[in-house]
Motif scaffolding. Structure first.
Motif, PDB file in Angstrom:
ATOM      1  N   ALA A 103      -2.720  -0.331   3.495  1.00 38.62           N
ATOM      2  CA  ALA A 103      -2.683   0.543   1.771  1.00 38.62           C
ATOM      3  C   ALA A 103      -1.520   1.732   2.543  1.00 38.62           C
ATOM      4  CB  ALA A 103      -3.937   1.460   2.523  1.00 38.62           C
ATOM      5  N   ILE A 104      -0.923   1.351   3.745  1.00 39.72           N
ATOM      6  CA  ILE A 104       0.503   1.720   4.704  1.00 39.72           C
ATOM      7  C   ILE A 104       1.654   1.350   3.748  1.00 39.72           C
ATOM      8  CG2 ILE A 104       2.060   1.752   6.465  1.00 39.72           C
ATOM      9  CD1 ILE A 104      -0.613   1.606   8.239  1.00 39.72           C
ATOM     10  N   TRP A 105       1.614   0.417   3.074  1.00 37.01           N
ATOM     11  CA  TRP A 105       3.133  -0.565   2.371  1.00 37.01           C
ATOM     12  C   TRP A 105       2.623  -0.599   0.727  1.00 37.01           C
ATOM     13  CZ3 TRP A 105       5.972  -0.684   6.494  1.00 37.01           C
ATOM     14  CH2 TRP A 105       5.650  -0.848   8.400  1.00 37.01           C
ATOM     15  N   LEU A 106       1.631  -0.355   0.603  1.00 31.34           N
ATOM     16  CA  LEU A 106       1.302  -0.542  -0.801  1.00 31.34           C
ATOM     17  C   LEU A 106       1.637   0.891  -2.415  1.00 31.34           C
ATOM     18  CD1 LEU A 106      -0.918  -2.293  -2.454  1.00 31.34           C
ATOM     19  CD2 LEU A 106      -2.839  -0.366  -2.910  1.00 31.34           C
ATOM     20  N   CYS A 107       2.032   1.439  -1.873  1.00 25.67           N
ATOM     21  CA  CYS A 107       1.722   2.773  -2.845  1.00 25.67           C
ATOM     22  C   CYS A 107       3.901   2.573  -2.628  1.00 25.67           C
ATOM     23  CB  CYS A 107       1.905   4.398  -2.243  1.00 25.67           C
ATOM     24  SG  CYS A 107       2.837   5.207  -3.536  1.00 25.67           S
ATOM     25  N   ALA A 108       4.598   2.542  -1.543  1.00 29.70           N
ATOM     26  CA  ALA A 108       5.522   2.670  -1.213  1.00 29.70           C
ATOM     27  C   ALA A 108       5.834   1.427  -1.761  1.00 29.70           C
ATOM     28  CB  ALA A 108       5.941   2.755   0.493  1.00 29.70           C
ATOM     29  N   ARG A 109       5.789  -0.111  -1.496  1.00 31.47           N
ATOM     30  CA  ARG A 109       5.975  -0.912  -2.415  1.00 31.47           C
ATOM     31  C   ARG A 109       6.551  -0.605  -3.866  1.00 31.47           C
ATOM     32  NH1 ARG A 109       4.174  -6.424   0.775  1.00 31.47           N
ATOM     33  NH2 ARG A 109       4.537  -7.164  -1.705  1.00 31.47           N
ATOM     34  N   ALA A 110       5.464  -0.315  -4.201  1.00 33.76           N
ATOM     35  CA  ALA A 110       5.186  -0.400  -5.638  1.00 33.76           C
ATOM     36  C   ALA A 110       6.247   1.214  -6.550  1.00 33.76           C
ATOM     37  CB  ALA A 110       3.259   0.486  -6.199  1.00 33.76           C
ATOM     38  N   PHE A 111       6.937   1.539  -5.553  1.00 31.75           N
ATOM     39  CA  PHE A 111       7.545   2.795  -5.931  1.00 31.75           C
ATOM     40  C   PHE A 111       9.619   2.724  -5.282  1.00 31.75           C
ATOM     41  CE2 PHE A 111       4.753   5.465  -7.109  1.00 31.75           C
ATOM     42  CZ  PHE A 111       4.803   5.986  -7.530  1.00 31.75           C
ATOM     43  N   GLY A 112       9.470   0.454  -4.365  1.00 31.51           N
ATOM     44  CA  GLY A 112      10.539  -0.426  -3.821  1.00 31.51           C
ATOM     45  C   GLY A 112      10.991   1.033  -3.046  1.00 31.51           C
ATOM     46  N   ASN A 113      10.176   1.577  -2.273  1.00 32.02           N
ATOM     47  CA  ASN A 113      10.597   1.854  -1.348  1.00 32.02           C
ATOM     48  C   ASN A 113      10.005   1.040   0.412  1.00 32.02           C
ATOM     49  OD1 ASN A 113      10.327   3.824   1.620  1.00 32.02           O
ATOM     50  ND2 ASN A 113      10.642   4.890   0.212  1.00 32.02           N
ATOM     51  N   ARG A 114      11.422   0.647   1.011  1.00 30.51           N
ATOM     52  CA  ARG A 114      10.171  -0.483   2.040  1.00 30.51           C
ATOM     53  C   ARG A 114      10.151   0.497   3.259  1.00 30.51           C
ATOM     54  NH1 ARG A 114      15.973  -2.668   2.363  1.00 30.51           N
ATOM     55  NH2 ARG A 114      16.363  -0.632   2.649  1.00 30.51           N
ATOM     56  N   THR A 127       7.428  10.707  -7.500  1.00 32.86           N
ATOM     57  CA  THR A 127       6.479  11.305  -8.370  1.00 32.86           C
ATOM     58  C   THR A 127       6.045  10.761  -8.766  1.00 32.86           C
ATOM     59  OG1 THR A 127       8.353  11.986  -9.438  1.00 32.86           O
ATOM     60  CG2 THR A 127       7.468  13.486  -8.177  1.00 32.86           C
ATOM     61  N   GLY A 128       5.403  10.055  -9.545  1.00 33.34           N
ATOM     62  CA  GLY A 128       4.705   9.931 -11.098  1.00 33.34           C
ATOM     63  C   GLY A 128       4.112   8.280 -10.412  1.00 33.34           C
ATOM     64  N   ARG A 129       3.428   7.124 -11.474  1.00 35.74           N
ATOM     65  CA  ARG A 129       2.778   6.290 -11.578  1.00 35.74           C
ATOM     66  C   ARG A 129       2.964   4.958 -11.021  1.00 35.74           C
ATOM     67  NH1 ARG A 129      -2.307   6.059 -15.584  1.00 35.74           N
ATOM     68  NH2 ARG A 129      -2.733   4.030 -15.868  1.00 35.74           N
ATOM     69  N   ARG A 130       3.195   3.942 -10.545  1.00 31.75           N
ATOM     70  CA  ARG A 130       3.228   2.409 -10.698  1.00 31.75           C
ATOM     71  C   ARG A 130       1.877   2.028 -10.871  1.00 31.75           C
ATOM     72  NH1 ARG A 130       7.474   5.690 -11.128  1.00 31.75           N
ATOM     73  NH2 ARG A 130       9.007   5.205 -10.903  1.00 31.75           N
ATOM     74  N   ALA A 131       2.536   0.804 -11.603  1.00 28.01           N
ATOM     75  CA  ALA A 131       1.070  -0.042 -11.662  1.00 28.01           C
ATOM     76  C   ALA A 131       1.207  -1.237 -10.101  1.00 28.01           C
ATOM     77  CB  ALA A 131       1.745  -1.306 -12.975  1.00 28.01           C
ATOM     78  N   LEU A 132       0.764  -1.917 -10.286  1.00 28.62           N
ATOM     79  CA  LEU A 132       0.361  -2.671  -9.451  1.00 28.62           C
ATOM     80  C   LEU A 132       0.339  -4.212  -9.305  1.00 28.62           C
ATOM     81  CD1 LEU A 132      -2.582  -1.630  -6.616  1.00 28.62           C
ATOM     82  CD2 LEU A 132       0.011  -0.724  -6.273  1.00 28.62           C
ATOM     83  N   SER A 133       1.858  -4.802  -8.861  1.00 28.12           N
ATOM     84  CA  SER A 133       1.998  -6.338  -9.375  1.00 28.12           C
ATOM     85  C   SER A 133       1.105  -7.291  -8.419  1.00 28.12           C
ATOM     86  CB  SER A 133       3.566  -6.915  -9.059  1.00 28.12           C
ATOM     87  OG  SER A 133       3.949  -6.454  -7.261  1.00 28.12           O
ATOM     88  N   PRO A 134       1.224  -8.326  -8.997  1.00 29.41           N
ATOM     89  CA  PRO A 134       0.262  -9.547  -8.056  1.00 29.41           C
ATOM     90  C   PRO A 134       0.415  -9.633  -6.474  1.00 29.41           C
ATOM     91  CG  PRO A 134       0.741 -10.124 -10.199  1.00 29.41           C
ATOM     92  CD  PRO A 134       1.462  -9.009 -10.347  1.00 29.41           C
ATOM     93  N   ASP A 135       1.488  -9.891  -6.636  1.00 28.05           N
ATOM     94  CA  ASP A 135       1.598  -9.841  -4.471  1.00 28.05           C
ATOM     95  C   ASP A 135       2.139  -8.097  -3.895  1.00 28.05           C
ATOM     96  OD1 ASP A 135       4.381  -8.307  -6.313  1.00 28.05           O
ATOM     97  OD2 ASP A 135       5.615  -9.733  -5.417  1.00 28.05           O
ATOM     98  N   ASN A 136       1.429  -7.281  -4.595  1.00 27.56           N
ATOM     99  CA  ASN A 136       0.871  -6.283  -4.010  1.00 27.56           C
ATOM    100  C   ASN A 136      -0.100  -5.912  -4.339  1.00 27.56           C
ATOM    101  OD1 ASN A 136       2.399  -3.720  -2.720  1.00 27.56           O
ATOM    102  ND2 ASN A 136       2.542  -2.949  -4.329  1.00 27.56           N
ATOM    103  N   PHE A 137      -1.181  -6.184  -4.380  1.00 24.24           N
ATOM    104  CA  PHE A 137      -2.095  -5.719  -4.094  1.00 24.24           C
ATOM    105  C   PHE A 137      -3.053  -5.666  -2.887  1.00 24.24           C
ATOM    106  CE2 PHE A 137      -5.846  -6.008  -7.486  1.00 24.24           C
ATOM    107  CZ  PHE A 137      -4.892  -6.109  -8.650  1.00 24.24           C
ATOM    108  N   PRO A 138      -4.219  -4.806  -2.931  1.00 25.64           N
ATOM    109  CA  PRO A 138      -5.267  -4.811  -1.426  1.00 25.64           C
ATOM    110  C   PRO A 138      -5.798  -5.669  -1.450  1.00 25.64           C
ATOM    111  CG  PRO A 138      -5.936  -3.232  -3.131  1.00 25.64           C
ATOM    112  CD  PRO A 138      -4.370  -3.823  -3.555  1.00 25.64           C
ATOM    113  N   ARG A 139      -6.154  -5.983   0.463  1.00 26.49           N
ATOM    114  CA  ARG A 139      -7.476  -6.971   0.524  1.00 26.49           C
ATOM    115  C   ARG A 139      -8.219  -6.126  -0.479  1.00 26.49           C
ATOM    116  NH1 ARG A 139      -8.022 -10.827   1.638  1.00 26.49           N
ATOM    117  NH2 ARG A 139      -7.273 -11.056   4.386  1.00 26.49           N
ATOM    118  N   LEU A 140      -9.233  -7.131  -1.162  1.00 22.17           N
ATOM    119  CA  LEU A 140     -10.360  -6.652  -1.730  1.00 22.17           C
ATOM    120  C   LEU A 140     -11.299  -7.784  -1.334  1.00 22.17           C
ATOM    121  CD1 LEU A 140      -9.132  -7.257  -5.199  1.00 22.17           C
ATOM    122  CD2 LEU A 140      -9.232  -5.484  -4.126  1.00 22.17           C
TER     123      LEU A 140
END
Length: 225
Positions: A103-114, A127-140
């Motif tokens: 979760a540390i990286w999940l949101c940042a990566r969705a916004f293109g922040n490394r 700000t805003g909302r971003r969809a998660l890509s298949p290669d940026n998904f949490p542990r399920l």
């Protein structure tokens, strides 16, 4: 009163110098995931806070460490159990074989922040909302029996149909920057969580390299009071 103004000025200056040398970057986001089974959509969401605390620059390098607040995201599937998007992958190996992301990286990566030292100051301004890509998904993790932690199985976008139900598929997953309050009620959804926390807290529990196991910090962040 002059001495009071001077003291106040000194305090403000010291605090400003401290924040300049020891900056903190924090942001809060909502993670929401939807899973469809037999044309019924089950949705779970939770608010997660990421905080980066940094030390002074030494030889051009800033020492920064992240921490999490909030809890894992739970999708209640009724008689089929629950699917949990955990905060951490539960594996002590990098990269994680199936690509699960903390979760540390999940949101940042969705916004293109490394989340590098150059990008960290930008995080509080997302700000805003971003969809998660298949290669940026949490542990399920799927618990066929929510009352039994031993029923846990790892799930991915690719194998969810073969593990849970042939009709199962993820229909939506996104992160959204928010200021909503953090809610922690995981013990009501996973009744064994409190016992796991009590058994592991303060003992430095880590997964064996390449192996998956349940760790209490996967469900509630270390910055959560």
């Amino acid at each position: 009163m002059k001495w009071l103004a001077v003291m106040l000025g000194v305090v403000v200056a010291v605090y400003a110098a401290y924040k300049l040398n020891f900056p903190t970057y924090s942001y809060r986001y909502r993670l929401e995931i939807s899973l469809s089974v037999d044309q019924i959509v089950y949705t779970g969401s939770s608010v997660i806070e990421v905080t980066w605390e940094c030390g002074p620059h030494v030889a051009g390098l800033a020492q920064c460490s992240p921490s999490l607040g909030g809890q894992a995201t739970v999708m209640d599937l009724g008689s089929r159990g629950v699917v949990v998007a955990t905060l951490y992958t539960g594996e002590n190996v990098s990269p994680v074989p199936d690509g699960a992301v903390d979760a540390i990286w999940l949101c940042a990566r969705a916004f293109g922040n490394r989340s590098t030292s150059e990008d960290l100051p930008k995080l509080p301004h997302l700000t805003g909302r971003r969809a998660l890509s298949p290669d940026n998904f949490p542990r399920l993790v799927w618990f066929s029996n929510p009352a039994d932690p031993k029923s846990a199985q790892k799930v991915t976008i690719g194998n969810v149909a073969s593990i849970i139900d042939p009709a199962a598929r993820f229909t939506d997953a996104f992160v959204e920057i928010t200021q909503d309050p953090i809610v922690v009620d995981i013990a009501m959804k996973l009744p064994w969580y409190s016992a796991l926390q009590e058994a592991q807290r303060g003992k430095g529990i880590y997964s064996e390299s390449g192996k998956f196991q349940l760790i209490y910090r996967m469900f509630v962040g270390e910055n959560t009071t």
